[in-house]
Write an enzyme that holds these catalytic residues in place. Structure first.
Site, short mmCIF file in Angstrom:
data_model
loop_
_atom_site.label_atom_id
_atom_site.label_comp_id
_atom_site.label_asym_id
_atom_site.label_seq_id
_atom_site.Cartn_x
_atom_site.Cartn_y
_atom_site.Cartn_z
N GLU A 258 73.53 67.93 63.14
CA GLU A 258 72.58 66.87 62.44
C GLU A 258 71.51 67.22 62.93
O GLU A 258 70.77 66.39 64.01
CB GLU A 258 73.25 65.50 61.47
CG GLU A 258 74.56 66.23 60.66
CD GLU A 258 74.73 64.12 60.11
OE1 GLU A 258 75.41 64.55 59.54
OE2 GLU A 258 74.71 63.69 61.01
N CYS A 259 70.40 67.88 62.22
CA CYS A 259 69.01 67.65 63.12
C CYS A 259 68.58 67.87 64.55
O CYS A 259 68.69 68.95 64.96
CB CYS A 259 68.38 66.49 61.93
SG CYS A 259 66.59 66.33 61.96
N GLY A 260 68.55 66.80 64.85
CA GLY A 260 68.68 66.51 66.21
C GLY A 260 69.86 67.54 66.68
O GLY A 260 69.79 68.15 68.28
#
Length: 432
Positions: free
Chosen positions: A313-315
């Protein structure tokens, strides 16, 4: 567990400092405090935990729905719950502070910047109380905390001007030590820049903990979510600074149905023996050299190519990409699982609640299913021409061309942060 919501007149009014001082004041009065945050933030809750000593709950109507919102509230532990609002009290169409207070039937304490006003503080509070009917929100603005207010005549002027039914609950004196440093994505994390204990104690001394406690109410209880059987699977979860953005409820849900083992790629940990991997969001750009040198990421790339399910997720998406280029222009090799090159920017690239629709069966949803979450990132991803996406974006920006969920092997990388109430992590466990 009774609770109260601290709502602000606007972003930047000092809600976080007021919340931390309130937690301290209630603790001094003998109450066990459960902190919570309205909205999808990860950073403010880290400050809550540093002061309260217990993880902060996330309360977001868009991501959790009404029943899920109430479930997450009641899974907290303590005598009193202090909910820090998001933005101004009525701001936000997905899940405003007023919406959260309404759904939980909790009173609102308004945090007002009183640095240049007395009677005007009362007028502001009255206006916020009366606006509830216009906004269609069944909430009670029951009290005021005067942020950046002096004592003496200044404090008396505010107290005496407040109309009946709006209690004066104290003030936060002006103090340069009560400022949390900023950076992109918001404030520094709580463990990085905790407020000085003496300054926080001094602020708490000017708040009326007992009066705050007297205002609090207990929300209605929802029906419990249908239980699902354990999966007997082992999930490895990254747990260091580049991957610090995860909700307590996510780990709770994973541990209810699987064995969870954590590892820290930037501290030399090897990838554990596992059936799947979850890489939460965080600040990989601040730790790009350490990630580039991580043996765990090399092992992850090999295992992902062999079909190990991986959710980023994202990072986590950024760490799974080919390269990561910082805002200073330095490029670092990442895991290379997903066909994307990620670049940081000086300005945020997306900020919104999001909704995604699955184009086919994927790790976190079945074909046609929808997930609600949020996105907030300063990076963009340049993807390969033959990149495959698991989701079309119903609301939000996504990764590219109205798509999200970059997919390779059995790895899924997304800019959307989702909550377990969305069903995404149940689907993830069942897809292993």
């Amino acid at each position: 567990m009774r609770g109260v919501v601290l709502g602000g007149t606007a972003s930047g009014v000092g809600k976080t400092v007021a919340t931390l001082a309130t937690i301290r004041a209630l603790d001094d009065a003998g109450y066990a405090v459960q902190p919570a945050k309205a909205g999808p933030d990860f950073i403010d809750p880290s400050h809550h935990e540093a002061v309260a000593g217990t993880p902060s709950r996330t309360l977001d109507a868009w991501m959790q729905g009404e029943a899920g919102l109430r479930r997450n509230y009641h899974r907290g532990e303590g005598d009193l719950c202090v909910v820090e609002g998001v933005m101004g009290l009525y701001d936000g169409d997905g899940s405003s502070t007023a919406m959260v207070a309404d759904l939980l039937d909790l009173p609102v304490v308004l945090v007002v910047d009183a640095s240049a006003g007395m009677e005007s503080v009362a007028a502001t509070a009255l206006g916020f109380r009366e606006y509830a009917a216009h906004a269609g929100r069944d909430i009670q603005v029951a009290g005021v905390i005067a942020q950046r207010a002096h004592g003496g005549r200044h404090e008396r002027g505010i107290r005496e001007a407040l109309p009946e039914g709006i209690a004066y609950l104290g003030r936060i004196p002006p103090n340069s030590e009560l400022e949390i440093p900023d950076r992109h994505l918001g404030l520094h994390m709580g463990e990085e820049s905790p407020l000085p204990g003496e300054a926080l104690d001094a602020a708490a001394d000017h708040l009326d903990g007992e009066a705050l406690a007297d205002l609090a109410r207990e929300p209605p209880r929802p029906s419990e979510r249908e239980s699902r059987p354990p999966t007997e699977k082992r999930v490895a979860v990254a747990d260091d600074a580049p991957f610090a953005f995860r909700y307590p409820a996510t780990l709770e849900r994973l541990r209810e149905r699987a064995e969870v083992v954590t590892f820290a790629p930037t501290r030399g940990d090897a990838l554990p023996d596992c059936d799947a991997v979850y890489l939460p969001g965080g600040y990989p750009e601040l730790h790009a050299p350490a990630l580039a040198d991580s043996d765990a990421l090399d092992d992850l790339a090999e295992r992902a190519a062999d079909g190990l399910p991986v959710l980023g997720e994202c990072g986590g998406l950024m760490a799974l990409s080919e390269t990561l280029t910082t805002a200073d222009g330095d490029t670092h090799e990442m895991a290379g699982v997903l066909p994307a090159d990620v670049r940081m920017h000086d300005r945020y690239q997306a900020l919104d609640h999001v909704e995604l629709r699955a184009r086919g069966d994927t790790l976190t949803a079945r074909e046609g299913g929808t997930l609600r979450g949020h996105e907030f990132h300063y990076s963009s991803a340049e993807v390969a021409d033959d990149a495959r996406f698991a989701f079309e974006v119903v609301r939000g920006d996504g990764i590219a061309d109205g798509m999200d969920g970059l997919t390779e092997h059995r790895t899924l990388g997304t800019y959307a942060h989702v909550h377990p109430e969305s069903g995404a992590f149940d689907a993830f466990l069942e897809a292993i």
